[in-house]
Structure formats: structure tokens, C-alpha cells
Design an enzyme around this catalytic site. Sequence first.
Site, PDB file in Angstrom:
ATOM      1  N   LYS A  13     -26.979  82.222  -9.991  1.00  0.00           N
ATOM      2  CA  LYS A  13     -25.411  82.484  -9.239  1.00  0.00           C
ATOM      3  C   LYS A  13     -24.700  83.139  -9.661  1.00  0.00           C
ATOM      4  O   LYS A  13     -24.024  83.739  -8.599  1.00  0.00           O
ATOM      5  CB  LYS A  13     -25.032  81.304 -10.619  1.00  0.00           C
ATOM      6  CG  LYS A  13     -25.120  79.736 -10.163  1.00  0.00           C
ATOM      7  CD  LYS A  13     -24.469  78.907 -11.175  1.00  0.00           C
ATOM      8  CE  LYS A  13     -24.375  78.927 -13.180  1.00  0.00           C
ATOM      9  NZ  LYS A  13     -25.234  78.730 -13.549  1.00  0.00           N
ATOM     10  N   ARG A  88     -18.325  72.430 -15.627  1.00  0.00           N
ATOM     11  CA  ARG A  88     -20.038  72.464 -15.939  1.00  0.00           C
ATOM     12  C   ARG A  88     -20.052  71.110 -16.890  1.00  0.00           C
ATOM     13  O   ARG A  88     -20.814  70.215 -17.813  1.00  0.00           O
ATOM     14  CB  ARG A  88     -20.048  73.442 -17.000  1.00  0.00           C
ATOM     15  CG  ARG A  88     -20.627  74.450 -17.148  1.00  0.00           C
ATOM     16  CD  ARG A  88     -21.354  75.600 -18.359  1.00  0.00           C
ATOM     17  NE  ARG A  88     -22.200  75.770 -18.631  1.00  0.00           N
ATOM     18  CZ  ARG A  88     -22.085  77.523 -18.112  1.00  0.00           C
ATOM     19  NH1 ARG A  88     -21.210  77.998 -17.205  1.00  0.00           N
ATOM     20  NH2 ARG A  88     -23.324  77.993 -18.463  1.00  0.00           N
ATOM     21  N   ARG A 127     -34.811  88.681 -18.538  1.00  0.00           N
ATOM     22  CA  ARG A 127     -33.356  88.834 -18.219  1.00  0.00           C
ATOM     23  C   ARG A 127     -32.982  90.070 -18.747  1.00  0.00           C
ATOM     24  O   ARG A 127     -32.308  90.124 -20.804  1.00  0.00           O
ATOM     25  CB  ARG A 127     -32.115  87.830 -17.984  1.00  0.00           C
ATOM     26  CG  ARG A 127     -31.373  88.151 -17.098  1.00  0.00           C
ATOM     27  CD  ARG A 127     -30.200  87.294 -16.306  1.00  0.00           C
ATOM     28  NE  ARG A 127     -29.623  86.809 -18.066  1.00  0.00           N
ATOM     29  CZ  ARG A 127     -28.799  85.408 -17.564  1.00  0.00           C
ATOM     30  NH1 ARG A 127     -28.606  84.721 -16.243  1.00  0.00           N
ATOM     31  NH2 ARG A 127     -28.111  84.444 -18.746  1.00  0.00           N
ATOM     32  N   ARG A 154     -28.554  89.306 -23.143  1.00  0.00           N
ATOM     33  CA  ARG A 154     -27.786  88.364 -24.089  1.00  0.00           C
ATOM     34  C   ARG A 154     -27.687  88.155 -24.652  1.00  0.00           C
ATOM     35  O   ARG A 154     -28.591  87.729 -25.427  1.00  0.00           O
ATOM     36  CB  ARG A 154     -26.957  87.124 -22.459  1.00  0.00           C
ATOM     37  CG  ARG A 154     -26.178  88.078 -21.959  1.00  0.00           C
ATOM     38  CD  ARG A 154     -26.160  87.927 -21.004  1.00  0.00           C
ATOM     39  NE  ARG A 154     -25.702  86.147 -21.282  1.00  0.00           N
ATOM     40  CZ  ARG A 154     -25.340  84.820 -19.747  1.00  0.00           C
ATOM     41  NH1 ARG A 154     -25.051  85.262 -18.858  1.00  0.00           N
ATOM     42  NH2 ARG A 154     -24.899  83.740 -20.420  1.00  0.00           N
ATOM     43  N   ARG A 165     -29.827  75.661 -23.972  1.00  0.00           N
ATOM     44  CA  ARG A 165     -28.742  76.021 -22.579  1.00  0.00           C
ATOM     45  C   ARG A 165     -29.189  74.346 -21.529  1.00  0.00           C
ATOM     46  O   ARG A 165     -28.460  74.103 -20.825  1.00  0.00           O
ATOM     47  CB  ARG A 165     -28.694  76.925 -21.763  1.00  0.00           C
ATOM     48  CG  ARG A 165     -27.501  78.047 -22.790  1.00  0.00           C
ATOM     49  CD  ARG A 165     -28.081  79.465 -22.890  1.00  0.00           C
ATOM     50  NE  ARG A 165     -27.590  80.349 -22.036  1.00  0.00           N
ATOM     51  CZ  ARG A 165     -28.397  81.093 -21.328  1.00  0.00           C
ATOM     52  NH1 ARG A 165     -29.307  81.938 -22.202  1.00  0.00           N
ATOM     53  NH2 ARG A 165     -27.640  81.516 -20.512  1.00  0.00           N
TER      54      ARG A 165
HETATM   55  P1  ADP Z   1     -25.409  80.770 -17.563  1.00  0.00           P
HETATM   56  O1  ADP Z   1     -26.376  81.867 -18.260  1.00  0.00           O
HETATM   57  O2  ADP Z   1     -25.624  79.993 -18.817  1.00  0.00           O
HETATM   58  O3  ADP Z   1     -25.620  79.741 -16.740  1.00  0.00           O
HETATM   59  P2  ADP Z   1     -22.763  81.726 -18.594  1.00  0.00           P
HETATM   60  O4  ADP Z   1     -22.852  83.263 -18.693  1.00  0.00           O
HETATM   61  O5  ADP Z   1     -22.052  81.182 -17.546  1.00  0.00           O
HETATM   62  O6  ADP Z   1     -24.373  81.642 -18.812  1.00  0.00           O
HETATM   63  O7  ADP Z   1     -21.818  80.852 -20.171  1.00  0.00           O
HETATM   64  C1  ADP Z   1     -22.593  81.459 -21.320  1.00  0.00           C
HETATM   65  C2  ADP Z   1     -21.859  81.239 -22.281  1.00  0.00           C
HETATM   66  O8  ADP Z   1     -20.386  80.678 -21.719  1.00  0.00           O
HETATM   67  C3  ADP Z   1     -22.258  78.760 -21.655  1.00  0.00           C
HETATM   68  O9  ADP Z   1     -23.685  79.228 -22.748  1.00  0.00           O
HETATM   69  C4  ADP Z   1     -21.261  78.064 -23.090  1.00  0.00           C
HETATM   70  O10 ADP Z   1     -21.290  78.676 -24.287  1.00  0.00           O
HETATM   71  C5  ADP Z   1     -20.335  79.075 -22.141  1.00  0.00           C
HETATM   72  N1  ADP Z   1     -19.306  78.424 -21.485  1.00  0.00           N
HETATM   73  C6  ADP Z   1     -19.272  79.516 -19.760  1.00  0.00           C
HETATM   74  N2  ADP Z   1     -18.971  78.262 -18.903  1.00  0.00           N
HETATM   75  C7  ADP Z   1     -18.207  77.457 -20.114  1.00  0.00           C
HETATM   76  C8  ADP Z   1     -18.054  76.357 -19.148  1.00  0.00           C
HETATM   77  N3  ADP Z   1     -17.296  75.935 -18.276  1.00  0.00           N
HETATM   78  N4  ADP Z   1     -17.644  75.033 -20.365  1.00  0.00           N
HETATM   79  C9  ADP Z   1     -17.865  75.466 -21.320  1.00  0.00           C
HETATM   80  N5  ADP Z   1     -18.682  76.687 -21.790  1.00  0.00           N
HETATM   81  C10 ADP Z   1     -19.035  77.732 -20.767  1.00  0.00           C
END
Ligand code: ADP
Length: 208
Positions: A13, A88, A127, A154, A165
Site C-alpha cells: 500500500k 481498518r 523489510r 520496524r 497483524r
Molecule cells: P501495516 O504495515 O501493518 O499496514 P501501518 O504502518 O499501516 O502498518 O500501521 C502500523 C500499526 O499502526 C498497526 O499495526 C496499528 O497498530 C496502527 N494503526 C495504523 N492504522 C490504524 C488504524 N486505522 N486503526 C487502528 N490502528 C492503526
Amino acid sequence: MNIVLLGAPGAGKGTQAAQLVEKCAIAHISTGDMLRAAVKEGTPLGQKAKSYMDAGDLVPDDVIIGLVTERLQDADTKAGFILDGFPRTSAQAVALDAELSKLDRPLDAALLISVEPEVIVGRLTSRRMCKECGCIGTATDTVCPKCSGEMYQRDDDNEATVRNRLDVYEKSTAPLIDYYRGCDLLVEIDGDRDPKIVFEDVTKALSL
Ligand code: ADP
Ligand code: ZN
């Protein structure tokens, strides 16, 4: 162009969003990036979010809905936006619909980037991210391919957290695919290919 990006963690994404933002000059709203910045700065939001993020769990809906609602008031989102990592959960999707109809800026598409879970585990555990520009690389990149900055992993890209996740994605986020299909907004792209080819498909599918 107002777009929601859907797909499992590690589906690509962020990579596709970066290219869309460049091509369409729209705002990139990545809730993950916003939360990581808050954690780094040690703000109250960051302190609240950190334990959820480290476990690979979702930050509570009210926190994240407030964050995105506020961000959507910024002038740069008027020309269009791409939401990356939000919504989400169903509650987040419903809140987004309400806010966007209030602002009279409806969604044009919900873009789903599909990748099989086993491919995802391999991708995420190898990654690496650039400390300077946030660019995404792999374990073989000793420095950032774009700016030569230092690369790091990360905190949530270890295997146990990645598996959690993915579970959270299946349970809470995957149902949104049907939600957006029902709104006739869903556009599905096979994400298990070279990012450049994926982007070509994205531009075709969105007629860009
Ligand atoms: P991913 O690689 O899992 O898509 P992101 O960088 O989008 O990772 O998000 C990392 C973390 O931030 C998630 O695992 C969650 O804990 C939190 N997070 C991000 N966006 C949301 C959301 N819309 N609702 C709840 N938690 C979120
Ligand atoms: Zn860099």
C-alpha cells in the site's frame, strides 16, 4: 481523486500510495506513518498508541478516527487524498463515510491490493525502512536506495507480530472488502508482482 487503499499489511500500500501521490498531486494520509511520528516525538497520542502497535494490535477506533478527521480538515486534502491504513474496521469505515459526506467529498475508489499471507510474512520480515526519507527497502539494502540514509527494521516487522497483524487484518479489516464492493467502489489489483507492473495496473484501473 479521493481513494481508500485496502490490503493486508505488507501488500504494498505504501509503495503504491507514494507513486499515486506523485502522479496525481494528492495528499498521502498514512495512519501508520502518523502514529510512528507521534511515537517518535513522544506525544500523548504516541504514548497511547505504542503498546498496541508493538503487539500488532489496532489502536482504538476513537483515537484513530479523531486523528484522520482532523487531518481531513487540512487544505492540502481538498485536491484529493489517498488514505493508506485507514479505515481498518467497520466503525472506522462508517465514521469516514459520515465525515466525507459532511465535507461533500465522496470517495472515488477503494483500491484493494491482494497478496497471499505467506508472501506477506516473507516480505515484512525482510523489510527495511529509511530513517531519513521513509523509503521502503529490503534486508539487502545496506543504505537507502534513494537518499543513502540509514536503514532500520520496524519494531512490528518481526515474525510473531507480523502473524498477529495478519490475523487482525483477516478479522477486522478484510470485511471492508465486501463493504466497499457493496458501495460499488471496489477495484482489485494483484499485488504479487513487480511494484512497477502493479502501478501500471493501478493507473489503468483508475483511468489515470
Ligand atoms: P501495516 O504495515 O501493518 O499496514 P501501518 O504502518 O499501516 O502498518 O500501521 C502500523 C500499526 O499502526 C498497526 O499495526 C496499528 O497498530 C496502527 N494503526 C495504523 N492504522 C490504524 C488504524 N486505522 N486503526 C487502528 N490502528 C492503526
Ligand atoms: Zn532515504
